[in-house]
Each structure stands twice: as structure tokens, then as C-alpha cells.
Design a protein around this motif. Sequence first.
Motif, PDB file in Angstrom:
ATOM      1  N   SER A   1      -4.623   4.474   5.812  1.00 32.01           N
ATOM      2  CA  SER A   1      -3.705   3.503   5.211  1.00 32.01           C
ATOM      3  C   SER A   1      -2.479   3.236   6.076  1.00 32.01           C
ATOM      4  CB  SER A   1      -3.284   3.962   3.818  1.00 32.01           C
ATOM      5  OG  SER A   1      -2.568   5.165   3.896  1.00 32.01           O
TER       6      SER A   1
ATOM      7  N   LYS B   1       0.481  -0.429   0.206  1.00 27.54           N
ATOM      8  CA  LYS B   1      -0.277   0.449   1.091  1.00 27.54           C
ATOM      9  C   LYS B   1      -1.731  -0.012   1.090  1.00 27.54           C
ATOM     10  CE  LYS B   1       1.066   4.716   1.435  1.00 27.54           C
ATOM     11  NZ  LYS B   1       1.495   4.894   2.795  1.00 27.54           N
TER      12      LYS B   1
ATOM     13  N   ASP C   1       1.430   0.730   5.716  1.00 29.13           N
ATOM     14  CA  ASP C   1       2.297  -0.053   4.839  1.00 29.13           C
ATOM     15  C   ASP C   1       2.329  -1.495   5.310  1.00 29.13           C
ATOM     16  OD1 ASP C   1       3.134   1.958   3.055  1.00 29.13           O
ATOM     17  OD2 ASP C   1       4.562   2.712   4.530  1.00 29.13           O
TER      18      ASP C   1
END
Length: 149
Positions: free
Chosen positions: A133, A87, A135
Amino acid sequence: MKKAIMILQSFMVIVLLTSFSNQEQETFSLTAEVKDLRNSEGTVLFALYNREDAFPDEHYKKYFKRLTGKIVNGASSVTFENIPSGKYAINILHDEDNNGEIKKGLILPTEGIGFSNYLSIGFSNRPTFTKSSFDLRCNRIVRIKIVYL
């Protein structure tokens, strides 16, 4: 015979543990892009973060990786290489005076700033790692909007 089996089992465990520890973690490339800079002065700082306690980072000291991009026709981009899956969040600065710091007026920045997943920034819309954030599980391009306050 039991001793030989125990030695063989111990050897197999060591071989397995060594093979697991020698496996490299898969890494990816992450390209960050920004358009619509108000001018071509200076450079753009791209700071990549992988920890919630480091973001946002007004002084650009707690980043995971940082790259500087040249400005061409009001746009800039960089590519972070060999980034492990995880992340991440990105913070950018249109560093018009090339001093590596956010230039401020009384309170607000006078240079452009931007954060991944943010289209606007304000007192009621402050950047957080959770909101910024994303992934990283494959090679990726992230486009960031520059904001001039």
C-alpha cells in the motif's frame, strides 16, 4: 423572542449541516505503469484495492477499481480517475491469453504478475496490503515491476 431565536439557531444548524454534506471530497488521478513485459500478447489488468481484507485477490473479484491496459512496445499504463485520498495497493496481471484470470502451472503463475512496492515475489516474500500500500494525497504515478515466476 426566545422562540424566534431557537428557530433561527435551528435554521443555522440545518444550513451548516447541509453545506458540509454537500461538499465533495477532493479526488485525484492515479497512473499505474509497467515496463519490461516479455511480449506484447494480450493485455495488462490493473486492479486497485483500498481494503486490507481484499488483497491479494487471485481471482480479481474484490478490487476497488479495475482497468485494462493495451501493451505497446513491452509496456502498459492506465490512469484511475476521481480517486479519493486514502491508502491503496495495486495488483497487475500480464494477461497473455486475455481470459481475465491468472494462468497457472502446477502451483505458480505462468503469466506475469506484479504488486505496488514489490520488486520480487516468492514464498518468503508474499504480497500483503500493508507492504504493497501507499498513500494517495495528490495526483500520482506508480511504477510496478512485472515478475515472471
